[in-house]
Structure formats: structure tokens, C-alpha cells
Write an enzyme that holds these catalytic residues in place. Structure first.
Site, PDB file in Angstrom:
ATOM      1  N   GLY A  45      13.201  82.585  88.748  1.00  0.00           N
ATOM      2  CA  GLY A  45      14.314  82.519  87.797  1.00  0.00           C
ATOM      3  C   GLY A  45      13.984  81.927  86.443  1.00  0.00           C
ATOM      4  O   GLY A  45      14.629  82.228  85.446  1.00  0.00           O
ATOM      5  N   ASP A 104      22.238  73.910  90.352  1.00  0.00           N
ATOM      6  CA  ASP A 104      23.464  74.243  91.069  1.00  0.00           C
ATOM      7  C   ASP A 104      23.781  73.101  92.034  1.00  0.00           C
ATOM      8  O   ASP A 104      24.340  72.096  91.637  1.00  0.00           O
ATOM      9  CB  ASP A 104      23.291  75.598  91.758  1.00  0.00           C
ATOM     10  CG  ASP A 104      24.554  76.066  92.448  1.00  0.00           C
ATOM     11  OD1 ASP A 104      25.630  75.528  92.144  1.00  0.00           O
ATOM     12  OD2 ASP A 104      24.483  76.957  93.311  1.00  0.00           O
ATOM     13  N   LYS A 132      25.459  73.671  86.307  1.00  0.00           N
ATOM     14  CA  LYS A 132      26.853  73.941  86.694  1.00  0.00           C
ATOM     15  C   LYS A 132      27.610  72.636  86.802  1.00  0.00           C
ATOM     16  O   LYS A 132      27.138  71.681  87.396  1.00  0.00           O
ATOM     17  CB  LYS A 132      26.896  74.671  88.040  1.00  0.00           C
ATOM     18  CG  LYS A 132      26.478  76.117  87.927  1.00  0.00           C
ATOM     19  CD  LYS A 132      26.766  76.871  89.219  1.00  0.00           C
ATOM     20  CE  LYS A 132      26.177  78.263  89.118  1.00  0.00           C
ATOM     21  NZ  LYS A 132      26.286  79.005  90.382  1.00  0.00           N
TER      22      LYS A 132
HETATM   23  P1  IMP Z   1      20.207  74.633  93.778  1.00  0.00           P
HETATM   24  O1  IMP Z   1      19.075  74.288  94.697  1.00  0.00           O
HETATM   25  O2  IMP Z   1      21.490  74.837  94.518  1.00  0.00           O
HETATM   26  O3  IMP Z   1      20.373  73.688  92.613  1.00  0.00           O
HETATM   27  O4  IMP Z   1      19.944  76.073  93.236  1.00  0.00           O
HETATM   28  C1  IMP Z   1      18.976  76.355  92.357  1.00  0.00           C
HETATM   29  C2  IMP Z   1      18.547  77.806  92.460  1.00  0.00           C
HETATM   30  O5  IMP Z   1      19.575  78.650  92.976  1.00  0.00           O
HETATM   31  C3  IMP Z   1      18.254  78.300  91.083  1.00  0.00           C
HETATM   32  O6  IMP Z   1      16.898  78.122  90.772  1.00  0.00           O
HETATM   33  C4  IMP Z   1      18.650  79.755  91.161  1.00  0.00           C
HETATM   34  O7  IMP Z   1      17.533  80.517  91.575  1.00  0.00           O
HETATM   35  C5  IMP Z   1      19.710  79.827  92.227  1.00  0.00           C
HETATM   36  N1  IMP Z   1      21.079  79.863  91.627  1.00  0.00           N
HETATM   37  C6  IMP Z   1      22.004  78.891  91.626  1.00  0.00           C
HETATM   38  N2  IMP Z   1      23.139  79.270  90.993  1.00  0.00           N
HETATM   39  C7  IMP Z   1      22.902  80.533  90.561  1.00  0.00           C
HETATM   40  C8  IMP Z   1      23.695  81.476  89.804  1.00  0.00           C
HETATM   41  O8  IMP Z   1      24.832  81.258  89.377  1.00  0.00           O
HETATM   42  N3  IMP Z   1      23.086  82.686  89.574  1.00  0.00           N
HETATM   43  C9  IMP Z   1      21.839  82.999  89.995  1.00  0.00           C
HETATM   44  N4  IMP Z   1      21.072  82.136  90.687  1.00  0.00           N
HETATM   45  C10 IMP Z   1      21.603  80.916  90.971  1.00  0.00           C
END
Ligand code: IMP
Ligand code: MG
Length: 184
Positions: A45, A104, A132
Site C-alpha cells: 500500500g 487504521d 483514520k
Molecule cells: P491496521 O493494521 O488496521 O492499522 O491497518 C493497516 C493496513 O490495513 C494498511 O496498511 C492498509 O493496507 C489496510 N487498510 C486499512 N484501512 C484501509 C482502507 O480504508 N482502505 C484500504 N486499505 C486499508
């Protein structure tokens, strides 16, 4: 600008993203002017973000990439962070800047940061393009944030839904009815 019909609305177009990257790069450059950075980008990403941001940082730096996954193609985190590539980059004594596309739940960055700490870097900071506004499962504070957004699923500029939309030159909210449908 041509916007795909799958996109409900555009949050940040290319020029807005690049303008913000200019500001972030300026701060990072000032903060690390007397050090040699080791940038660790979390794939896939952060690809576009990494490439556009780093070209605006005129410092000597090293770049490494880590591949981790937590979504398994869905929009909800599975709660488990999987390292697709096991060796931890050699960051002993180095000033590490972790790059990711979006903060996220915080799970990914918390897990990566914990794993990198075992390699004894001198410092670790976190830089994300998007954050977010929500309660996080893990306490992770990003030191550099491009944009704060509402808790919606966004795609484009590296961000995917089931590996699609990464190539969009803007960041937009995906139409809700497209989420969680089988065979997409
Ligand atoms: P976390 O571990 O929940 O903080 O998520 C991080 C990863 O989830 C990011 O590196 C993204 O690859 C994916 N992700 C989280 N939210 C989104 C979104 O709204 N769109 C696309 N990918 C997301
Ligand atoms: Mg992803």
C-alpha cells in the site's frame, strides 16, 4: 479528472496529495538533517506514497521494504499480522522511519514496530499518509501524518480493495455496495 464509477467521492486528488507530501518531506528533512535515515516501507500500500515522498527528501538514506498482511482481501482486520518475509532488516543503531499508507486499527504498525525494536535501532518513528479518526486497538501514534480521515474505506494511490484500485492517481471512498461482495 476521470473518476471510476466505483468511487463514491474523491477525498484527495493528485495535486492535493503532492502538495501535502511537499510539506511532510520538508519536516522530515529538517528533523533528520544531521542523521542518516533508514526508511522501511510497508508493502504494498505504501508504494506510491514512498516513491513520491522519498524523492522530495534530499538526505542520504537507506530504503528497505517489508511485506506484511492482515486483511486477507476483506475490509475488516483479521486480528493477526502475518510477516510474508521473515528476516528483519538490519537496523541496529539506525534511525528508522516506518512508512505505511494508512493507520487504521494500528495493528500492523504496532506489530512491525515491535519486531523492528528487537533489532535495536537507535530510534523509530512512524509516517503515514492517512490516519483514520477512530479508537485504535493498539496504541500507535504516527509522528508524521498526511491527512486525517473519517472511518471509511478508501482506495487509490496505493490503497486497495482486494488488490484493486492501487493505480488510481487519487484517494477516494469506495462505493459501499461494492464492499464484501463475493467474487469481486
Ligand atoms: P491496521 O493494521 O488496521 O492499522 O491497518 C493497516 C493496513 O490495513 C494498511 O496498511 C492498509 O493496507 C489496510 N487498510 C486499512 N484501512 C484501509 C482502507 O480504508 N482502505 C484500504 N486499505 C486499508
Ligand atoms: Mg492493504
Amino acid at each position: 479528472m476521470l473518476v471510476q464509477s466505483d468511487i463514491e467521492r474523491v477525498l484527495f486528488d493528485g495535486p492535493a496529495i503532492h502538495k501535502r507530501l511537499e510539506e511532510m518531506a520538508e519536516r522530515i528533512t529538517a528533523d533528520y538533517s544531521d542523521r542518516e535515515l533508514t526508511v522501511i516501507a510497508i508493502l504494498t500500500g505504501s508504494l506510491m506514497f514512498m516513491s513520491d515522498l522519498l524523492r522530495r527528501i534530499p538526505l542520504p538514506l537507506k530504503l528497505d521494504c517489508l511485506s506484511v498482511g492482515s486483511y486477507h482481501g476483506k475490509t475488516q482486520p483479521s486480528g493477526e499480522v502475518i510477516f510474508n518475509q521473515s528476516p528483519v532488516p538490519d537496523v541496529a543503531g539506525r534511525d528508522v522511519l516506518l512508512l505505511d499508507d494508512i493507520l487504521d486499527t494500528g495493528q500492523t504498525l504496532a506489530a512491525v514496530r515491535k519486531k523492528l525494536k528487537t533489532a535495536k535501532p537507535r530510534s523509530i518513528r512512524v509516517c503515514v499518509l492517512l490516519s483514520k479518526r477512530k479508537q485504535r486497538a493498539r496504541e500507535v501514534d504516527a509522528d508524521y501524518v498526511g491527512f486525517e480521515i473519517d472511518d471509511e474505506f478508501v482506495v487509490g494511490y496505493g490503497l486497495d480493495y482486494m488488490e484493486r484500485y492501487r493505480n488510481l492517481p487519487y484517494i477516494g471512498v469506495l462505493r459501499e455496495e461494492l464492499l464484501e461482495q463475493p467474487n469481486r
